[in-house]
Design a protein around this motif. Sequence first.
Motif, mmCIF file in Angstrom:
data_model
loop_
_atom_site.group_PDB
_atom_site.id
_atom_site.type_symbol
_atom_site.label_atom_id
_atom_site.label_comp_id
_atom_site.label_asym_id
_atom_site.label_seq_id
_atom_site.Cartn_x
_atom_site.Cartn_y
_atom_site.Cartn_z
ATOM 1 N N GLN A 231 2.792 -3.205 -2.603
ATOM 2 C CA GLN A 231 1.801 -3.875 -1.770
ATOM 3 C C GLN A 231 2.328 -5.203 -1.228
ATOM 4 O OE1 GLN A 231 -1.346 -1.918 -1.740
ATOM 5 N NE2 GLN A 231 -1.129 -2.941 0.240
ATOM 6 N N GLU B 12 -4.126 -8.508 3.877
ATOM 7 C CA GLU B 12 -3.027 -7.935 3.098
ATOM 8 C C GLU B 12 -2.625 -8.873 1.957
ATOM 9 O OE1 GLU B 12 -1.669 -5.088 3.150
ATOM 10 O OE2 GLU B 12 -2.173 -4.174 5.085
ATOM 11 N N ARG C 245 -5.116 -8.625 -0.712
ATOM 12 C CA ARG C 245 -4.922 -7.374 -1.457
ATOM 13 C C ARG C 245 -3.815 -7.520 -2.491
ATOM 14 N NH1 ARG C 245 -7.220 -2.933 -3.507
ATOM 15 N NH2 ARG C 245 -5.700 -1.232 -3.727
ATOM 16 N N THR D 293 -5.896 -3.170 3.037
ATOM 17 C CA THR D 293 -4.512 -2.824 3.357
ATOM 18 C C THR D 293 -4.483 -1.672 4.349
ATOM 19 O OG1 THR D 293 -2.388 -2.119 2.425
ATOM 20 C CG2 THR D 293 -4.373 -1.237 1.393
ATOM 21 N N LYS E 188 -1.506 2.253 1.953
ATOM 22 C CA LYS E 188 -1.678 2.350 0.513
ATOM 23 C C LYS E 188 -0.400 2.875 -0.128
ATOM 24 C CE LYS E 188 -6.683 3.062 0.572
ATOM 25 N NZ LYS E 188 -7.812 3.941 0.155
#
Length: 814
Positions: free
Chosen positions: A289, A314, A317, A475, A478
């Motif tokens: 990520q 992002e 996340r 996001t 994934k």
Amino acid sequence: MMSDSGSDEDITAEDGGSTESVRKGCDALVSTQRSKLQQRRAKLNQQINRELRLRSGAENLYRASSNPKVKETVALELSFVNSNLQLLKEELEELNSSMNVYQTESETVSVPMIPLGLKETKEIDMSVPLQDFISEHYSEDASLYLNEIRDFMELRQAMRTPSRNEAGQELLMDYYNQLYFLDQRFFSPHRSLGVHFHWYDSLTGVPSVQRALAFEKGSVLFNIGALYTQIGARQDRSTLTGIQNAIDAFQRAAGAFLYLQENFSHAPSLDMSSPALSMLVRLMVAQVQECVCEKVILDMQDNNLNVLLQAAQEAARVSDVYSLVLQAMSVPLLKDYVPFSWISMVQVKTHHFRALAHYYTAVALCDCPGMSDEDEDEGGEIKALIQVHTRRPEKLNLHDPEDKRRLGKAHLRKAIIRHEEALRLHSVCKMLRKMDILQEVLSHAHACSLEKYSEIDQEDDFCEVAEAPEIQSHTQQKPDIKTPDFSGVRVTDIFQRLGPLSVFAARNRWVRRHACLVRGEAGLGLTLRGDSPVLVAGVLPGGCAAEAGLREGDYIVAVNGADCRWAEHAEVVHALKSCTERGLELDVITLQSHEVERRTTLSAAGEKECQSGSQRTAGREDERGSSSLRNWSWRSGAVTKRLGSTLSLSFGPYAVLSKDTMPQTYKRKRSWSRAVFSNLQRKGLEKRFEIQKYVTKPDRKQLAAMLGLTDAQVKVWFQNRRMKWRHSKEAQAQKDKEKEQPDKSATETEPKEREDSECESEPSESEFEDVAEDKSDVDISDLNKASVIIPGALDTSSTNSMTEPSATAQQTPL
């Protein structure tokens, strides 16, 4: 493909011009920084092992001794050993936390990743155990397999130091696949090979020893995942190609750890336990990520509202995922096990990326151009600014530029607070302070937030301080966990000269015999089926093969001294056809399962013949009226002794008879009861039958254990079900034949049926059962290849006695 161009671990020759070839993927001959690190880790592991043995001996002495002076001396020694052990563990933790060794050599500044060190193992010598097993189990000359044993030992030695690239991964995969063949060849369920596998914990260095080959497989699989983490950490993430390679590497590492967690239980070391592997999977997902976030930031355009908001989400996340990793590291089992530098790094990244989320939101609020005059575009931008927050900002009108500035200022205050917390955590950890690149990244981000805050701050701003909501994490990509693809690396069994694995395996036992086969006037009289190796499917009673000692179920392994274990069906048939009057020298093996079944059949037939003979003798004695010691009465259900005996037993006709009570002329027949299957058992059997018509012995035992049945019940059910399936298939074929040829007369079909009976036969249940048990990896289509070496046409009874596998089997009359 992940590449390591310019790697310092490329295979080169040693100084001195040595031309020895080095196995691809191994860097054992190169003195690199990483190999030096592994040497230091190996020495520390040995020292830790020695200190653990000293502590164990001192503790045993302390418990066994009753002398106070001895106890005092031992307690002092224990404290000294524990202090040394703690220092060694801290030094090892410092080495394992040396993330600088595995980081990219690029000059670009990026947040360091968390790689995982490889598990260390001792060098073991398996040559003697393997030679002993070859001599005892395979009855082969072990000296003929020294090259194979040396190749396997070299492969294991090279596997200990893989290079940090695709070649190193292929090396580990190659060894992992070879362990499957080694397990089938040498690890018998009846005896132990006597080999102990030593592996050290990846983080603490605590040794673990097991004889199970599964421990070796699990440790190699762990190193596959660890090597992927090092490959991912080394990528240059300043380019899109490097970021994509890093994403792929971390996804594969997560897949390897997840596969290990799902297929390996009762781990002897803590790094392979389920909580540790679950934590590692989350850590790899978090780093994937993080790479996705860096990819969005790399593509960012100046003053683009949507891209700035996407980067903020992002980053949020990434912060959320790292917070989950921190929770996994805080469980009681791992709290004191995970290195402190790892925990500190995760905490630093959690605050750093949360700060970046607030920073990019502030930039989107303050630096983006003014709203368009069109109401539709203006509404979309306002909606995007509202949706990026977890809740709607209170007392602020985002249509007002001043309120937008106040909200951006509030986000910058939160970003600065998060950056300062990340810097504080960085300064607390000794290992992180040595990472200059991390210090540079955190300081640069903090400076950017302070600079932006000073730009929008106004001295005459006496408005109420606004409160910035948290950023909604989201996001666009994934993580996709990729399980290891072991089939991608094609390997060849090193010990394939021992023979096909379906027969020549550690789980099978066999007897090797020598036979001299001489052709008679009527031919050889045997049926062959399959290949590699060729199976004797039937022997004609009284024929040449029967006189030579060949039996149904034998495997031909040599013809006239020529090895034919891997020979094709046609090759063996051609060799037997070339039999002259001098005969052929055959080497055959008989699996013990076949031998036991043959003896059982012979004993049952002899017992039946003896029983019928005794009954005929008893009838003749009754006709002569001779008196017996015991009278058996089925009506009274009793046995009484004459001549005034005191013993008198009364029992029913199905009671168990002993030697003292059983009449000499009677032998009770064994009664069998029909098995009653439940609906669940019947459905399970039917489902397996649809997939597999002929089950092997291991599969049959497993199916019986799953359904709560005995092995014999499953075997008999499959035999009956195959017979029913075959009859229905024949009936359907007959119906189709009648439809296609309704006008043919009976006189024309009779010769055809007679001709078919001479060339076709019905497969017997025991024949396929034996083949399915002994050749589990051979396709049924291969079993249908058969050749019959017989003297021309036979009648139906002779053909059936040879148990042809199928109606379309090939026959080769001689």
